[in-house]
Scaffold this active site. Structure first.
Site, short mmCIF file in Angstrom:
data_model
loop_
_atom_site.label_atom_id
_atom_site.label_comp_id
_atom_site.label_asym_id
_atom_site.label_seq_id
_atom_site.Cartn_x
_atom_site.Cartn_y
_atom_site.Cartn_z
N MET A 63 0.35 5.81 4.39
CA MET A 63 -0.15 5.92 3.03
C MET A 63 0.31 4.75 2.17
O MET A 63 0.89 4.92 1.10
CB MET A 63 0.31 7.24 2.39
CG MET A 63 -0.61 7.66 1.27
SD MET A 63 -0.02 9.16 0.48
CE MET A 63 0.95 8.48 -0.84
N CYS A 64 0.09 3.58 2.70
CA CYS A 64 0.42 2.39 1.93
C CYS A 64 -0.77 2.05 1.04
O CYS A 64 -1.82 2.69 1.11
CB CYS A 64 0.69 1.23 2.87
SG CYS A 64 1.84 1.64 4.19
N ARG A 65 -0.60 1.05 0.25
CA ARG A 65 -1.70 0.52 -0.55
C ARG A 65 -1.52 -0.98 -0.61
O ARG A 65 -0.38 -1.47 -0.65
CB ARG A 65 -1.62 1.05 -1.99
CG ARG A 65 -1.89 2.53 -2.14
CD ARG A 65 -3.34 2.89 -1.86
NE ARG A 65 -3.59 4.32 -1.99
CZ ARG A 65 -3.59 5.18 -0.97
NH1 ARG A 65 -3.33 4.77 0.25
NH2 ARG A 65 -3.85 6.45 -1.16
N ASN A 106 -2.60 -2.11 5.86
CA ASN A 106 -2.66 -0.76 5.30
C ASN A 106 -3.27 0.12 6.37
O ASN A 106 -4.45 -0.01 6.69
CB ASN A 106 -3.54 -0.78 4.02
CG ASN A 106 -3.70 0.60 3.44
OD1 ASN A 106 -2.85 1.46 3.62
ND2 ASN A 106 -4.81 0.82 2.74
#
Lengths: 357, 357, 357, 357
Positions: A1-3, A119
């Site tokens: 759940m990176c951005r 991501n």
């Protein structure tokens, strides 16, 4: 759940106008993702990083600033962002999937003038790791400092670029060229798919990558599946990105003379829905100067029928779906609506580029 | 939007059974508060601390472990919790309200054998700070290391205790006694109210404090308002707190021979609704050995009518309302239902104690 | 045993040419002070900070970067220094004397466009702290975030500047002027001496301060004693500071048209002995544009006899004596040799300035 | 230029009596190594770690506490050490040689009930890394989290232990036995030497390792050279290690009934020269219960002539020579004097053990 977030402009932007101030900036995303569907870990508090290019007089390498302090608590980030301008910026907030909390594990990664971020996640990485490691030339095998799948992905990208006949260590003054970078990126995905196939890995990988040499940028929105949706990815381009109303209300202005800046982001930075165009699943977006090109990635996971609806379930479970604050539609619908969105809100030129791809 | 937790038992508990494993442990609360009503800052990722007493052979001071790393990322916390037992534990997760991110600002605070923590905030602290600072004896004025309202609250508590004729530096072997600690706690709140009154501060303060000398514990659930609800506070007591089903499902067991352990917490740690009793607003809870006593705090903010419904709005805006995972009722209703809850789920003995108070 | 460094130039300098590369840079000083006489704590590994002014287009405040990671381990510092230029820089490495390890305790401190740092210690600070705190206007009392004597010294400086009839929050476009800053600095020292006197403190304080408003700089080399030597302080000025031989060998170049840059430092940055002039004890050095002015501080601790030899013992015990790599003479001798050094190695103009003071 | 320390006792020791209080404790060593010959990096400020076993009721794994904060600044370490007792402790302070500053790079490393640390460096690690990586079973290849040569050394140790027919994941209740651990350790060194030989690495490696399963301990003092001296290593054993004079003056007491505790350390912890015996170069020391056994490692780097003087130069350049505060002799002389030291100061029993080896 990176951005992640990419900025490329004809003119430099103040970093705080990009990563601090917009209502839904990547800093806000670090603790307030709109759809917290990843119940295991509801925020991106496991470190962050920014990378930006400075005046070419100061050497072609990007400046990287990473921290394991959550982005919202890092006073240094806030201070630097208010005092730093750049015309090519990568930013990343991280939620641990693999790799311990450590500065070595923060994106963006860099190697001489090249910068890279990811991501998503490489499925069953432990299962393919030895294959990947063995496939690398020594210099990229030895370069890896941390323990993330993403940094190994970068090593593979460098090795693939190397195989195209260039030396990643020494870029020409104008960079490697966008074709070369795109080719290396597509090769990286192809090789990963080969590892999955050899190792019998069937779980899909979410491979939204971004790479740059300081001149061109190449980003993918990709999933190694025919039926699942990829992690979300949007872009916006125009003449000026500016705060039209106090309180972080930013908007992209467009004039007829073409684009002066492009942003690519996992989640839109603003409530201005018309400003953001969904990047189609399993395609590669290239920024050459400020021009955007989108090419489909036509491999075994390609769906030629543009109306095919991929399932959101997998990407949502991984926490990889971000939407604009004003956008309540599922991403697949948004995808389906790409054409009409383009007609309505983005420039005709952009549409032409997408069609041509 | 902090959270705290107190454990006091006849026998030591393994810290991981308290702060890591329960489904809704304080660690989980650090990133997953059920009602994220504080939209400004939706988690407790600004550091944490635990304090616990060890064998009296190792000196009467508590052992304090604090970190500015978010609790969920602190590998040291996870490792220590699995290897440390104690029969008196304080734990705290913090969301910055005042005071920078710094270990000096992490609760619990300690002074010789005393330990203290705060869930809430002192209203308009800047306005009363000079009054508070001036009111302190030098030793407590000079003791403060950080920049939080809470640490100054602790200094005021120590100064108030000192005024009761004891030396906070040197506790008797059995501690200062629960009456003394309670008196000091009530005096601390009284003096804060005097500062507010002198300075014309009318915004309510949320003053859930916990203090201990290693023998007795005293906790308040308090708001300096007649109409607003205080920050949430619950307690649970019984014979044994144990995992009845794998996966973090803990329950409080009760046998007729009285309590062996007491927990006090901003939010219940488990889904077992019957295990948790709401501490009435504006009251002080004392743990003497493993016996719980609850006294109302009868000052200008007291509501003698037990059916009076305070407004949740203020506490919710401050992010100070936590509920049990199975509890969908607003806290005021829960309060109204205290009597019936006690009859149904908690021991008769507890009810007697509350009635007597 | 801290160390500090000031750079002021007509042109910007790349930060790495100032703080990373020179053989005896402040980074090297952070772990390799030549005379480790402070046996209690033989290095400056308790955090560091840099502050620098950027293009006035980006607002008049300095950019501050601080860290509790030892300077030699901070990869972000190394990366930023290679990519950042500025024409007015403060840098500081810290060894804890008072105040916990915390970013709030790292110098330089800033307040709007003003920046401040301290090398030394305020004697018996606990004894005078309440006096100092009580003497401050509320805004400076409330500004302090950390727990160091130095930050309270900065608050006193701001309060003293305020008393001179200006508002520290809003500097005129060209700053407050060097006279005003100098007056505020001298007033700060005078007030500290009053506190010492009132409280009966006789232990000497080592008060090497540096302050700037982004335009002028004022530095003191001061000890509140008639017989003890102050902490060391040097300056160097010239036309260009550059690496004449690979491997960190820097030298100050001088041409007859006057100075283009000035550096002030606790320890010389280079082996070029002739490049560094000792600032006389108990004097204040002002940089107005790139011109250096030195005035004696004629108070009760002044020695009018220039040949008087102060004792090095106190400052050495505090670890406050730094020398150039090629300089084996005790600092008092170096002081005695100031005149001849000036004749030999520094410009006639500088000497004139010192004589005039 | 790391330092390590092992404690094994019949009874638990308070950690502060081991790592904080002694005049020349490992904490002091972290900033005050007596012979700072490694001019490149004059201290051990790059993180530290402790590992200790607790009551077997709490599971057989050790508790590990690591930090990238320099040991002297870590308030948590100081607090925990005062409140933690254990009868088997590893402690390590680190100076970066390879591997970034990261908690993943701090020793001791652990794997289930096993713990491992290294003082020294593996020569030309980049050159042999691929060989080492390829030689490992998947589980140990995938276990490595950080980027140090030492952690890969641990992976090799586990793989070698595995090859001896045991499962490193599941130790028998009484551990693997000291013979097995010693055999695995010798095998690890042998395999490293094979990698060096295959890769043509001739630079000596300094391989002081320590490993334990919670029951037995095995330590090496080893250099892969016939002519160079190894990194320093000492041991001390007796009945009680206690502070005989306030101010950190500790001494080992001995009574005729044999040893109750053993310490092994890179540098003696005390000024009591007679308390510390030099471990001979290229030997392996085993602690079985509290009995010390020393065996020579008879391979191609063994010198059978006990009077042969190895050169200190290499180890000193690497900063790997630590001596007792009262010990001004070069280590080689100390080695030569081992026999007489044993006769004078250590028990006859110890001598017998060494002779038997």
């Amino acid at each position: 759940m990176c951005r992640f977030l990419v900025y490329k402009g004809r003119n430099p932007i103040l970093l705080s106008d990009l990563i601090l101030n917009p209502t839904h900036s990547i800093l806000t995303q670090s603790y307030d993702c709109r759809l917290r569907l990843d119940v295991r870990r509801p925020h991106n508090g496991d470190g962050f990083g920014i990378g930006y290019y400075t005046s070419p007089l100061l050497s072609p390498e990007p400046c990287i600033f990473t921290s394991t302090t959550p982005a919202w608590n890092c006073v240094n980030l806030a201070r630097l962002a208010k005092k730093t301008t750049s015309s090519l910026v990568f930013a990343h907030v991280r939620a641990t999937t693999t790799g311990a909390l450590s500065e070595s594990n923060c994106h963006p990664f860099s190697y001489h003038s090249l910068m890279f971020m990811h991501n998503g996640h490489i499925a069953s990485f432990q299962t393919i790791k030895r294959r990947l490691v063995s496939a690398l030339r020594d210099e990229y095998f030895l370069m890896v400092e941390g323990s993330t799948d993403s940094e190994w992905g970068f090593a593979l990208f460098l090795d693939t670029l190397h195989s195209l006949g260039v030396d990643p260590k020494s870029a020409p003054p104008e960079g490697f060229g966008h074709q070369k970078l795109r080719e290396a990126m597509l090769g990286t995905i192809r090789r990963l798919n080969e590892f999955f196939s050899e190792a019998g890995v069937t779980e899909p990988s979410l491979l939204n990558f971004a790479a740059t040499d300081g001149h061109s940028v190449v980003c993918t929105r990709y999933v190694s599946s025919r039926d699942d949706e990829a992690a979300s990815l949007y872009f916006s381009s125009g003449t000026r990105f500016h705060e039209y109303k106090e309180g972080g209300f930013y908007r992209m202005e467009r004039h007829d003379r073409g684009q002066d800046l492009v942003m690519v982001a996992s989640e839109p930075l603003t409530f201005e829905r018309g400003d953001w165009v969904t990047v189609p699943t399993n395609s590669v977006l290239t920024i050459n100067k400020q021009t955007v090109l989108i090419h489909p990635i036509k491999d075994q996971y390609y769906q030629s029928d543009p109306s095919y609806r991929r399932s959101m379930k997998f990407a949502e479970e991984k926490g990889m779906v971000g939407r604009g604050p004003g956008d309540e539609l599922p991403a697949t619908e948004a995808d389906g609506q790409l054409k009409s969105q383009l007609e309505n809100s983005a420039s005709q030129k952009l549409q032409a580029l997408v069609s041509a791809a």
